[in-house]
Design a protein around this motif. Structure first.
Motif, PDB file in Angstrom:
ATOM      1  N   ILE A 117       9.776 -64.126  39.479  1.00 33.76           N
ATOM      2  CA  ILE A 117      10.626 -63.441  40.470  1.00 33.76           C
ATOM      3  C   ILE A 117       9.789 -63.242  41.728  1.00 33.76           C
ATOM      4  CG2 ILE A 117      11.941 -61.349  41.010  1.00 33.76           C
ATOM      5  CD1 ILE A 117      13.236 -62.801  38.744  1.00 33.76           C
ATOM      6  N   ASP A 118      10.265 -63.759  42.860  1.00 31.58           N
ATOM      7  CA  ASP A 118       9.443 -63.675  44.078  1.00 31.58           C
ATOM      8  C   ASP A 118       9.529 -62.289  44.727  1.00 31.58           C
ATOM      9  OD1 ASP A 118      11.736 -63.530  45.660  1.00 31.58           O
ATOM     10  OD2 ASP A 118      11.665 -65.627  46.282  1.00 31.58           O
ATOM     11  N   ALA A 119       8.813 -62.121  45.832  1.00 33.53           N
ATOM     12  CA  ALA A 119       8.696 -60.804  46.482  1.00 33.53           C
ATOM     13  C   ALA A 119      10.051 -60.283  46.968  1.00 33.53           C
ATOM     14  CB  ALA A 119       7.713 -60.894  47.649  1.00 33.53           C
ATOM     15  N   ASN A 120      11.027 -61.199  47.194  1.00 34.20           N
ATOM     16  CA  ASN A 120      12.354 -60.778  47.653  1.00 34.20           C
ATOM     17  C   ASN A 120      13.330 -60.555  46.499  1.00 34.20           C
ATOM     18  OD1 ASN A 120      11.563 -61.085  50.383  1.00 34.20           O
ATOM     19  ND2 ASN A 120      11.836 -63.308  50.183  1.00 34.20           N
ATOM     20  N   GLY A 121      12.818 -60.676  45.280  1.00 30.97           N
ATOM     21  CA  GLY A 121      13.680 -60.459  44.117  1.00 30.97           C
ATOM     22  C   GLY A 121      14.461 -61.693  43.690  1.00 30.97           C
ATOM     23  N   ASN A 122      14.138 -62.872  44.281  1.00 27.57           N
ATOM     24  CA  ASN A 122      14.833 -64.117  43.918  1.00 27.57           C
ATOM     25  C   ASN A 122      14.037 -64.881  42.857  1.00 27.57           C
ATOM     26  OD1 ASN A 122      16.846 -63.683  45.912  1.00 27.57           O
ATOM     27  ND2 ASN A 122      15.400 -64.399  47.473  1.00 27.57           N
ATOM     28  N   ARG A 123      14.764 -65.673  42.038  1.00 30.31           N
ATOM     29  CA  ARG A 123      14.054 -66.459  41.022  1.00 30.31           C
ATOM     30  C   ARG A 123      13.474 -67.721  41.629  1.00 30.31           C
ATOM     31  NH1 ARG A 123      12.258 -66.713  36.519  1.00 30.31           N
ATOM     32  NH2 ARG A 123      13.116 -64.698  35.933  1.00 30.31           N
ATOM     33  N   ARG A 124      12.230 -67.973  41.287  1.00 32.27           N
ATOM     34  CA  ARG A 124      11.552 -69.223  41.660  1.00 32.27           C
ATOM     35  C   ARG A 124      11.601 -70.110  40.407  1.00 32.27           C
ATOM     36  NH1 ARG A 124       9.299 -72.425  45.831  1.00 32.27           N
ATOM     37  NH2 ARG A 124       8.832 -74.137  44.456  1.00 32.27           N
ATOM     38  N   TYR A 125      12.021 -71.377  40.563  1.00 30.13           N
ATOM     39  CA  TYR A 125      12.266 -72.234  39.396  1.00 30.13           C
ATOM     40  C   TYR A 125      11.048 -73.112  39.066  1.00 30.13           C
ATOM     41  CZ  TYR A 125      17.016 -70.829  40.532  1.00 30.13           C
ATOM     42  OH  TYR A 125      18.135 -70.082  40.818  1.00 30.13           O
ATOM     43  N   PRO A 126      10.835 -73.382  37.775  1.00 24.70           N
ATOM     44  CA  PRO A 126       9.641 -74.127  37.376  1.00 24.70           C
ATOM     45  C   PRO A 126       9.779 -75.645  37.516  1.00 24.70           C
ATOM     46  CG  PRO A 126      10.877 -73.481  35.436  1.00 24.70           C
ATOM     47  CD  PRO A 126      11.591 -72.880  36.621  1.00 24.70           C
ATOM     48  N   ALA A 127       8.624 -76.316  37.528  1.00 19.14           N
ATOM     49  CA  ALA A 127       8.553 -77.785  37.462  1.00 19.14           C
ATOM     50  C   ALA A 127       7.510 -78.124  36.407  1.00 19.14           C
ATOM     51  CB  ALA A 127       8.146 -78.355  38.820  1.00 19.14           C
ATOM     52  N   THR A 128       7.853 -79.050  35.503  1.00 20.19           N
ATOM     53  CA  THR A 128       6.960 -79.335  34.377  1.00 20.19           C
ATOM     54  C   THR A 128       6.900 -80.835  34.109  1.00 20.19           C
ATOM     55  OG1 THR A 128       6.416 -78.535  32.149  1.00 20.19           O
ATOM     56  CG2 THR A 128       8.690 -79.157  32.518  1.00 20.19           C
TER      57      THR A 128
END
Length: 716
Positions: free
Chosen positions: A442-453
């Motif tokens: 969860i970033d500083a603005n409360g939004n989800r950051r999505y993964p890359a694998t």
């Protein structure tokens, strides 16, 4: 083409446009930026005003942001075709490791973290866990030591261990040895393997160069009829990276010194303290018990294989010395499966072309976990690339990229990116592994950051007459690594520290090991299979020519072949697990010495080879007069330098958890969607954000038990 709503991910994928210079420059920039965050916290906060929000939060948010670039900077060394890029990536990793060591030894920051912890604020459970783990990390990294000589020495050791790890893995990635053989010497090795080998010129005219890469090595050990050739290949493979032997020894000795500086009796006690096992004694009891249970079965299996070898030698008119050697095992294990179980691995592989198998696996994960995988190809790549160019969202032209989404039932939202890099290249990581490129949080603005694998594997390359075909054990490997990838994708944590596979090491393999069971389920094997001759007229003609037939192959793998395959699941299983025990017991032996002097004097290669003979029950080259220093297998053992030190037992102990989960929840109905969703949200989504035993107990509805593990192995 994918439906419109699945063609526009809300987050662009990372790009791979680095130069050797930019990799090092970016690492330095990240370090400076991160150091400034730490300095600012120290400047603005006092122990009196220290809280989670004023101390831990800015540090953790910086860690989140840094990971978006740092993982990729270190990833180039595993996959780039350019030597300069790989070297720069190693250098960047070394710089970042040195900075992380500096970070966890900052007393000024530790005092604030300590003060924040003592405030005892009401925090969400994951943030509380982060604060407690961070606090413990400082102490485990030397801040419990008085400032001065001891602490300085500890820091020196940590830096050197980081350098050793990077150099060790680099040597393995860059390894490009091989042996020249005539076709006659390689009699028995499948033609599609021989056809891909480099052809000799000059003094090697008429010969083929066999490398130690998996697509060359394994078929040779399984099929080469000439025992002398198998012996030569096996010994050379154990000696392919001997420059790593002194690095390995140095690492083991330094780890022991560091653990003793911190007041631990040895490195194993230090490492296992914060894992599920908690103490070396628990590990040793588990490994010892398993060894006792397996020994009888192992001897029985050796006797059966010896009888097969004797008959084989007599049929050829060769004299038999009554011994079963390490270089015999893959050959006679395969022969036993063919002769006594009518199991032809080459024939089975015809039903598992790489691309259709991957599509089938992704379909299983879609159904179980409520996901959708959309391969991004052609102009769609350019549309989602931040630069508008399609070729820079992958690091090599062979790489496939998928956007991953929740299906309608799970809310249709974006999940992340999955990359597949499947074929060998010079300088590429040589095993099969999953690499996190960017974590979720969860970033500083409360939004989800999505993964890359990314899945990085080394399967046989396709040819004009055949696609890449997977042996059944390669299907299992692919399922296992894809399991790590799914864990990485569906994890949803607040902090990147706990994302995905960032769990304790003796649990991390369990989710992937559990998914391997689908490769032994008849209905799933059937649905995964598709005979390669049905994929194109060219493949059909090639297969008919090779098989000398004008008939057509069944489209899916026949039931009798599946039944035969399932019957073989535990054939020579004791010997397989004794091999794993050799690795686990060697790992504990070198990391649990009685004194520092003992480990300084311990002959490590001899210990490795002697333990192998004692535990696996097979003769090595020492039995034919080559002494106990004949090979340096530990020098090729990347796990013990790359994070599994005093932790290799985790492959076996997490099997206890994975088998328990499968037998308890999935065995009767592997494609039960409700169970799949529950597994996704109860186990995979949690990552390392809570105690792993809690995760396991919540999913099972009770404490885990060993019953299923021993029952599955036939050792109940």
């Amino acid at each position: 083409m994918a439906p419109d709503h699945l063609r526009k991910p809300p987050q662009a994928p990372p790009i791979f446009t680095a130069t050797a210079q930019s990799i090092v420059d970016d690492a330095k920039r990240l370090i400076e930026s991160s150091r400034k965050v730490q300095d600012d916290v120290v400047a603005k906060v006092s122990p009196d005003s220290a809280t989670f929000a004023s101390v831990m939060k800015p540090l953790a948010q910086d860690e989140n942001v840094m990971a978006l670039e740092s993982h990729i900077l270190g990833f180039y060394q595993a996959v780039s075709t350019e030597q300069q890029l790989r070297d720069a990536s190693s250098k960047a990793e070394e710089l970042m490791d040195e900075f992380f060591i500096e970070t966890v030894m900052r007393e000024d920051v530790f005092k604030l973290v300590d003060a924040a912890l003592k405030k005892g604020e009401a925090l969400d459970p994951e943030s509380r866990r982060l604060l407690e783990k961070e606090h413990k990390d400082y102490i485990r990294n030397g801040l419990g030591l008085p400032a001065g000589e001891k602490r300085d020495r500890f820091k020196e050791i940590k830096k050197r261990l980081s350098q050793i790890s990077i150099e060790f893995q680099k040597n393995l990635n860059e390894e490009n040895g091989g042996i020249w053989f005539t076709r006659e010497q390689l009699d028995g090795v499948p033609e599609d393997v021989l056809g891909e080998l480099k052809k000799g010129e000059g003094e090697n005219e008429g010969k083929l160069r066999l490398t130690f890469k998996y697509p060359d090595l394994f078929p040779t050990m399984k099929y080469a009829k000439n025992a002398e050739v198998r012996k030569q290949v096996m010994i050379a493979n154990e000696n392919k990276c001997n420059q790593n032997a002194p690095l390995f020894r140095e690492a083991v000795v330094l780890r022991d010194e560091a653990a003793r500086l911190l007041g631990y009796p040895n490195h194993a006690a230090f490492r296992i303290e914060d894992k599920m096992a908690k103490t070396p004694q628990t590990v040793n009891t588990f490994l010892g018990d398993l060894r006792t249970r397996l020994a009888g079965g192992g001897q029985k299996e050796i006797n059966g294989l010896l009888a097969l070898k004797k008959a084989d030698y007599e049929a050829r008119g060769e004299s038999f010395d009554g011994r079963y050697y390490l270089w015999d095992h893959r050959f006679y294990d395969r022969l036993m499966l063919e002769q006594q179980y009518s199991l032809d691995q080459q024939q089975i592989a015809e039903y598992f072309p790489l691309q259709t198998t991957i599509a089938g696996m992704l379909k299983i994960f879609e159904e179980l976990f409520g996901l959708e995988f959309v391969e991004i190809t052609g102009e769609d790549r350019a549309q989602i690339a931040p630069t508008g160019k399609g070729n820079d969202i992958v690091w090599h032209e062979d790489v496939q990229i998928f956007s991953v989404w929740n299906d309608k039932g799970e809310g249709s939202g974006f999940v992340g990116y999955l990359y597949l890099d499947l074929f060998p290249r010079d300088g590429k990581y040589g095993h099969a592994a999953n690499f996190n490129l960017q974590p979720g949080y969860i970033d500083a603005n409360g939004n989800r950051r999505y993964p890359a694998t990314a899945l990085v594997c080394n399967f046989t390359k396709p040819s004009a007459k055949k696609p890449s075909l997977l042996k059944h054990d390669e299907v299992v490997t692919l399922f296992h690594e894809l399991g790590h990838g799914i864990h990485d994708l569906v994890s949803k944590t607040i902090w990147s520290r706990f994302h995905g596979t960032n769990t304790v090491r003796d649990f991390v393999e369990a989710p992937s090991q559990m998914l391997e069971n689908w490769c032994w389920t008849p209905s799933q094997l059937k649905s995964l299979s598709k005979h390669y001759s049905t994929l194109s007229p060219e493949y059909k003609a090639g297969w008919q020519e090779a098989a000398s037939t004008s008939t057509e192959a069944p489209e899916q793998i026949p039931d009798d072949i599946i039944a035969n395959l399932i019957r073989t699941k535990h054939v020579n299983d004791a010997l397989f697990n004794l091999r794993q025990l050799h690795f686990g017991i060697f790992d504990m032996t070198i990391h649990e010495p009685s004194s520092h002097e003992y480990i300084q004097k311990l002959p490590i290669s001899t210990t490795y080879n002697t333990l192998r003979k004692q535990i696996t029950l097979m003769d090595g080259p020492e039995a034919i007069g080559l002494g106990d220093e004949w090979g340096h297998g530990e020098a090729t053992f990347g796990h013990l330098i790359g994070g599994y030190d005093a932790g290799y037992y985790g492959y076996l102990s997490s099997q206890v958890y994975s088998t328990d989960m499968f037998y308890t929840i999935f065995k009767d109905e592997p494609m039960d969607k409700a169970a799949g969703r529950r597994y996704r949200y109860t186990v995979l989504e949690k990552g390392g954000s809570q105690d792993e035993m809690k995760t396991l107990t919540e999913f099972l509805g009770r404490e885990p038990k060993t019953d299923a593990f021993y029952k599955d192995m036939g050792l109940a």
